[in-house]
Design an enzyme around this catalytic site. Structure first.
Site, PDB file in Angstrom:
ATOM      1  N   PHE A 220       0.859  -1.185   0.000  1.00 38.44           N
ATOM      2  CA  PHE A 220       0.000   0.000   0.000  1.00 38.44           C
ATOM      3  C   PHE A 220       0.894   1.233   0.000  1.00 38.44           C
ATOM      4  O   PHE A 220       1.734   1.391   0.884  1.00 38.44           O
ATOM      5  CB  PHE A 220      -0.923   0.041   1.222  1.00 38.44           C
ATOM      6  CG  PHE A 220      -1.816   1.252   1.237  1.00 38.44           C
ATOM      7  CD1 PHE A 220      -3.010   1.252   0.542  1.00 38.44           C
ATOM      8  CD2 PHE A 220      -1.440   2.405   1.911  1.00 38.44           C
ATOM      9  CE1 PHE A 220      -3.827   2.392   0.529  1.00 38.44           C
ATOM     10  CE2 PHE A 220      -2.242   3.539   1.902  1.00 38.44           C
ATOM     11  CZ  PHE A 220      -3.442   3.529   1.209  1.00 38.44           C
TER      12      PHE A 220
ATOM     13  N   ASP B  35       8.976   2.662   1.726  1.00 39.16           N
ATOM     14  CA  ASP B  35       7.844   3.427   2.224  1.00 39.16           C
ATOM     15  C   ASP B  35       7.747   3.147   3.717  1.00 39.16           C
ATOM     16  O   ASP B  35       7.297   2.087   4.145  1.00 39.16           O
ATOM     17  CB  ASP B  35       6.579   2.991   1.477  1.00 39.16           C
ATOM     18  CG  ASP B  35       5.325   3.694   1.973  1.00 39.16           C
ATOM     19  OD1 ASP B  35       5.356   4.234   3.101  1.00 39.16           O
ATOM     20  OD2 ASP B  35       4.319   3.683   1.245  1.00 39.16           O
TER      21      ASP B  35
ATOM     22  N   LYS C 246       2.283   9.854   8.500  1.00 38.72           N
ATOM     23  CA  LYS C 246       1.566   9.334   9.674  1.00 38.72           C
ATOM     24  C   LYS C 246       2.062   9.881  11.009  1.00 38.72           C
ATOM     25  O   LYS C 246       1.693  10.983  11.384  1.00 38.72           O
ATOM     26  CB  LYS C 246       1.551   7.800   9.632  1.00 38.72           C
ATOM     27  CG  LYS C 246       0.593   7.282   8.546  1.00 38.72           C
ATOM     28  CD  LYS C 246       0.167   5.848   8.742  1.00 38.72           C
ATOM     29  CE  LYS C 246      -1.078   5.522   7.927  1.00 38.72           C
ATOM     30  NZ  LYS C 246      -0.819   5.057   6.586  1.00 38.72           N
TER      31      LYS C 246
END
Ligand code: PLP
Length: 403
Positions: free
Chosen positions: A144, A229, A258
């Site tokens: 993702f 990532d 995040k």
């Protein structure tokens, strides 16, 4: 506890949402109004233990006093001037991020997917400089990377949504952890291998050392960039500031978001020396990115998280949490590193139903797949929080196994 600043109740908020918001989310029926540390309170005053932290965003706990102070202080002095000028918090945060990781340059963004857009641009331009005319980016099938079109193209499960097509060309995926397939997919035309060192959204699946080493070697041979990532794994989540530190490889680029702002939106693309000089004026930009409030918040977050004592606690508590979970009837396995934990459930138990039941019992988690719960508690919890959460999960699983 009622909140005098609230003008409408839960039912009215729900009615407005139903009428005015796009239907992109299925929300749980809770209206949170306050958070402190590992705890949340809803509009009725019910208390919850938060083992999701807004999907690994509030890693320093809700409303951490140092982050609140940094945001308050900065927002009273200067909120925004754009990237056309110098601002001190941005410069200081760039230094912190670079010096704590790959040592190159930083591009700030406002979200995770935008951090990956920057990494994709770097990869493509870096490949063009080697004479590659149609650069390709290789990822794992259940990765993702976000929802803007570039990051989406590197997220095969979502890129399969033909109604959103056509998708961006130049992306390819191989099965997770398949070192052989990865080696075969990477060649002359490869711009980058873009992967999550531990897949988060697909259910917490660490990538094997073998596959990571294959990726590093294949990139070196092809002249491609290895991009991690670290949007979910970074900022202390796995018990080191960056997840790559606990793997046998060093990537050329990492992306973060995040937890970086402790609840304030910010992302960053951080390079090592090999990719530091790729982007030039005009290649990329963002009006909001790197703003003083977001970067001041992130500096306060790093002051808390970039601490060997805290990071050791994350590793210890993660091991303790997994050991206790693995002893529960109904749990088949745990996956992850540090306080990023996937919990595999026995066949016949629906993780989404367990998640909803746990919410009722006062524990916030989520179910990224039908057979797994995901736990992303604040990094500042103690063993009592772990005991309490595991006790609630045990009660819930007991109820489901009895059905
Ligand atoms: C959440 C996430 C993203 C996307 O971040 P947004 O801020 O939602 O755009 C990208 N990659 C990973 C690994 C993530 O967990």
């Amino acid at each position: 506890m009622t909140d005098a600043t609230r003008e409408i109740g839960f039912e009215q908020a729900r009615a407005l949402e139903e009428r005015y918001l796009m239907r992109t989310y299925r929300r749980a029926p809770v209206d949170f109004v306050r958070g402190e540390g590992a705890l949340l309170w809803d509009a009725e005053g019910k208390r919850y233990l938060d083992f999701l932290t807004g999907i690994s965003v509030c890693s320093v706990g809700h409303c951490h006093p140092d982050v609140v102070e940094a945001v308050n202080e900065q927002s009273q002095r200067l909120m925004h001037v754009s990237n056309l000028f110098y601002t001190e918090p941005m410069a200081r945060l760039a230094e912190r991020l670079s010096e704590s990781s790959l040592g190159g340059r930083v591009f700030f963004s406002n979200s995770g997917t935008e951090a990956n857009e920057c990494a994709i641009k770097i990869a493509r331009k870096h490949a063009h400089a080697r004479g590659v005319s149609a650069p390709e980016i290789v990822s794992f099938e259940s990765d993702f990377h976000g929802r803007t079109y570039g990051a989406l193209a590197a997220t095969p499960a979502l890129a399969a949504n033909e109604a959103l097509g056509p998708m961006l060309a130049g992306f390819r995926a191989v099965p997770r952890n398949d070192a052989g397939a990865l080696r075969e997919a990477v060649g002359e035309g490869t711009a980058a291998v873009l992967i999550e060192p531990i897949q988060g959204e697909s259910g917490v699946f660490p990538i094997s050392d073998e596959a990571l080493l294959a990726a590093r070697q294949a990139c070196d041979e092809a002249g491609a960039l290895l991009i991690f990532d670290e949007i979910q794994t970074g900022v202390g989540r796995t018990g080191s500031l960056w997840a790559y530190e606990q793997t046998p490889v060093r990537p050329d680029v990492i992306t973060s978001a995040k937890a970086l702002g402790g609840g304030y939106p910010i992302g960053a693309c951080v390079t090592g020396p090999a990719a530091a000089e790729v982007l030039a004026p005009g290649d990329h930009g963002s009006t909001f990115a790197g703003g003083p409030v977001a970067t001041a918040a992130a500096i306060a977050v790093l002051d808390v998280v970039d601490d060997p004592v805290l990071l050791r606690r994350v590793r210890e508590l993660g091991a303790y949490l997994r050991e206790k979970l693995e002893a529960l009837a109904g749990v088949t396995e745990t996956r992850g590193r540090g306080l990023m934990v996937g919990v595999g459930l026995e066949e016949g138990i629906d993780a989404a139903a367990v998640g909803a039941d746990l919410l009722g019992r006062g524990l916030v988690v989520n179910a990224p797949r039908p057979d797994s719960l995901r736990l992303l508690p604040p990094l500042v919890i103690d063993s009592d929080h772990v005991d309490h959460a595991v006790g609630l999960i045990e009660e819930s699983l007991l109820a489901f196994r009895g059905r």
